[in-house]
Design an enzyme around this catalytic site. Sequence first.
Site, PDB file in Angstrom:
ATOM      1  N   TYR A  52       0.849  -1.200   0.000  1.00  0.00           N
ATOM      2  CA  TYR A  52       0.000   0.000   0.000  1.00  0.00           C
ATOM      3  C   TYR A  52       0.876   1.239   0.000  1.00  0.00           C
ATOM      4  O   TYR A  52       1.842   1.315   0.754  1.00  0.00           O
ATOM      5  CB  TYR A  52      -0.895   0.031   1.250  1.00  0.00           C
ATOM      6  CG  TYR A  52      -2.363  -0.065   0.876  1.00  0.00           C
ATOM      7  CD1 TYR A  52      -2.943   0.926   0.102  1.00  0.00           C
ATOM      8  CD2 TYR A  52      -3.134  -1.145   1.274  1.00  0.00           C
ATOM      9  CE1 TYR A  52      -4.275   0.824  -0.266  1.00  0.00           C
ATOM     10  CE2 TYR A  52      -4.461  -1.249   0.904  1.00  0.00           C
ATOM     11  CZ  TYR A  52      -5.030  -0.253   0.127  1.00  0.00           C
ATOM     12  OH  TYR A  52      -6.334  -0.349  -0.246  1.00  0.00           O
TER      13      TYR A  52
ATOM     14  N   ARG B 257      -1.335  -2.040 -18.847  1.00  0.00           N
ATOM     15  CA  ARG B 257      -2.568  -1.259 -18.862  1.00  0.00           C
ATOM     16  C   ARG B 257      -2.499  -0.205 -17.763  1.00  0.00           C
ATOM     17  O   ARG B 257      -2.254  -0.533 -16.604  1.00  0.00           O
ATOM     18  CB  ARG B 257      -3.790  -2.147 -18.586  1.00  0.00           C
ATOM     19  CG  ARG B 257      -3.899  -3.389 -19.407  1.00  0.00           C
ATOM     20  CD  ARG B 257      -5.307  -3.929 -19.399  1.00  0.00           C
ATOM     21  NE  ARG B 257      -6.119  -3.061 -20.212  1.00  0.00           N
ATOM     22  CZ  ARG B 257      -6.103  -3.058 -21.547  1.00  0.00           C
ATOM     23  NH1 ARG B 257      -5.351  -3.900 -22.212  1.00  0.00           N
ATOM     24  NH2 ARG B 257      -6.845  -2.215 -22.214  1.00  0.00           N
TER      25      ARG B 257
ATOM     26  N   THR C 180      -2.750   6.816 -22.008  1.00  0.00           N
ATOM     27  CA  THR C 180      -2.707   5.441 -21.520  1.00  0.00           C
ATOM     28  C   THR C 180      -1.284   4.962 -21.745  1.00  0.00           C
ATOM     29  O   THR C 180      -0.529   5.563 -22.506  1.00  0.00           O
ATOM     30  CB  THR C 180      -3.651   4.515 -22.313  1.00  0.00           C
ATOM     31  OG1 THR C 180      -3.277   4.564 -23.697  1.00  0.00           O
ATOM     32  CG2 THR C 180      -5.100   4.928 -22.165  1.00  0.00           C
TER      33      THR C 180
HETATM   34  C1  LIG Z   1      -8.206   4.400 -24.741  1.00  0.00           C
HETATM   35  C2  LIG Z   1      -8.460   5.811 -24.477  1.00  0.00           C
HETATM   36  C3  LIG Z   1      -8.759   6.270 -23.185  1.00  0.00           C
HETATM   37  C4  LIG Z   1      -9.124   5.360 -22.025  1.00  0.00           C
HETATM   38  O1  LIG Z   1      -8.238   4.450 -21.638  1.00  0.00           O
HETATM   39  P1  LIG Z   1      -8.671   3.273 -20.637  1.00  0.00           P
HETATM   40  O2  LIG Z   1      -7.351   2.822 -20.120  1.00  0.00           O
HETATM   41  O3  LIG Z   1      -9.418   2.280 -21.450  1.00  0.00           O
HETATM   42  O4  LIG Z   1      -9.516   3.863 -19.569  1.00  0.00           O
HETATM   43  C5  LIG Z   1      -8.876   7.629 -22.976  1.00  0.00           C
HETATM   44  N1  LIG Z   1      -8.705   8.500 -23.977  1.00  0.00           N
HETATM   45  C6  LIG Z   1      -8.451   8.096 -25.244  1.00  0.00           C
HETATM   46  C7  LIG Z   1      -8.287   9.122 -26.312  1.00  0.00           C
HETATM   47  C8  LIG Z   1      -8.336   6.742 -25.530  1.00  0.00           C
HETATM   48  O5  LIG Z   1      -8.111   6.353 -26.785  1.00  0.00           O
END
Ligand SMILES: *Cc1c(COP(=O)(O)O)cnc(C)c1O
Length: 422
Positions: A64, A244, A235
């Site tokens: 944590y 991820r 991301t």
């Molecule tokens: C994929 C994407 C996100 C969100 O990403 P996650 O990890 O799926 O929440 C946000 N903004 C854009 C432009 C994206 O292509």
Amino acid sequence: MIGTITDKRINMDLDKVREIDSDVAYYIDEELERQQNTIELIASENFTSPAVMQACGSVLTNKYAEGKPHKRYYNGCEVIDKIEELAQKRACELFRMDHANVQPHSGAQANMAVFFALLKHGDSVLSMDLSNGGHLSHGSPVNFSGMYFNVTQYGVDENGCIDYDNVREMALQCKPKLIICGASNYSKIIDFKRFREIADEVGAILMADIAHIAGLIAGGVHPSPAGYAQIVTTTTHKTLRGPRGGIIMCDEEYAAAIDKAVFPGIQGGPLEHIIAGKAVALKEALQPSFKEYAAQIVKNAKAMAQGLLDNGLDIVGGMTENHLMTLDLRKTGKTGKDMANVLERVGITANKNTVPNDPQSPFVTSGIRLGAAAMTTRGFKEDDMREVARIIAEAIKNSDDEQILDELRQDSLKLCKKYPLY
Ligand SMILES: *Cc1c(COP(=O)(O)O)cnc(C)c1O
């Protein structure tokens, strides 16, 4: 056991999972086999390195670490601090930004934190519409961002391009506090400088969401928002090829507000094992070889686009300038939903997508989004992408002919076998 896997050649050590839970071990093997034997064209996906996966599977998951490095709410964070600082430093270096918060669990969380940091309930936002290529988290009516804020949205013209004069007009009208650029399905170069000029003219903050193109920016094949956008979100798992997750970067003056919005604003304990994976991925992206990778993605996307055009298919906006494109199926009389299933039938994974002014519903659509980042990671070059384009075109043309589809499935399998995954 549920069945037998034919190809168990894995690099990940699943011995302990196999001992404790043969079901989950079996499914992981099964998913690996699916990834190995299909052509992955989902534009938001990629194959991360074994190094990134090992970091994510490490003992760091046990800790944590609420708060930020050296200002934690838990003891025993002295090692975690070093890892998180490394990830922050590398993000700042790679994207040439002042400050990085590497804790967002995902891209949507990163964007939520920015809204929470900069806006009050009901404030005005200007962003790209979802059906024109924007993202849910940019103010779509079904997302919290669309429900709690006063959102105006721009789209693309019939050539699939942002009309910057129109964006400026809209900005002058709605006087947004925040302008968002960056998309999930946009195949042209984004003019960050132009967006900043518009933002300055109306007194808005500019946020660039580079989720899709982060790897291209890191590799120098797409212009950077650094120096233009005060806030950059991304991301880490798309073209950047990490685990991820999300990252927020910003000018120093917004650092405290952003950090506070991530924690305690919207998140609890950060995922330090994933942050270690982000650090490893950022180190990989700082290597000269990543520049070659990014350049090859764009070459491969262009080769696939040219192959589709040569086979008589249409692409929204014509030739792509980045890693993705949308196949426009309107003149074939077939739908995105059906053709995405036909592509799956021949071993190609992609997603249906709306085209500008789509006559079909968002659930059916007239388009398919195709990206080149994942197969570039596997080693595909231009010739391979042209072969992929041929398979796609033949599959769409012969979508009712089971025998031809069987043959095409063998063709795509042959390509996969040429470039083993892991
Ligand atoms: C994929 C994407 C996100 C969100 O990403 P996650 O990890 O799926 O929440 C946000 N903004 C854009 C432009 C994206 O292509």
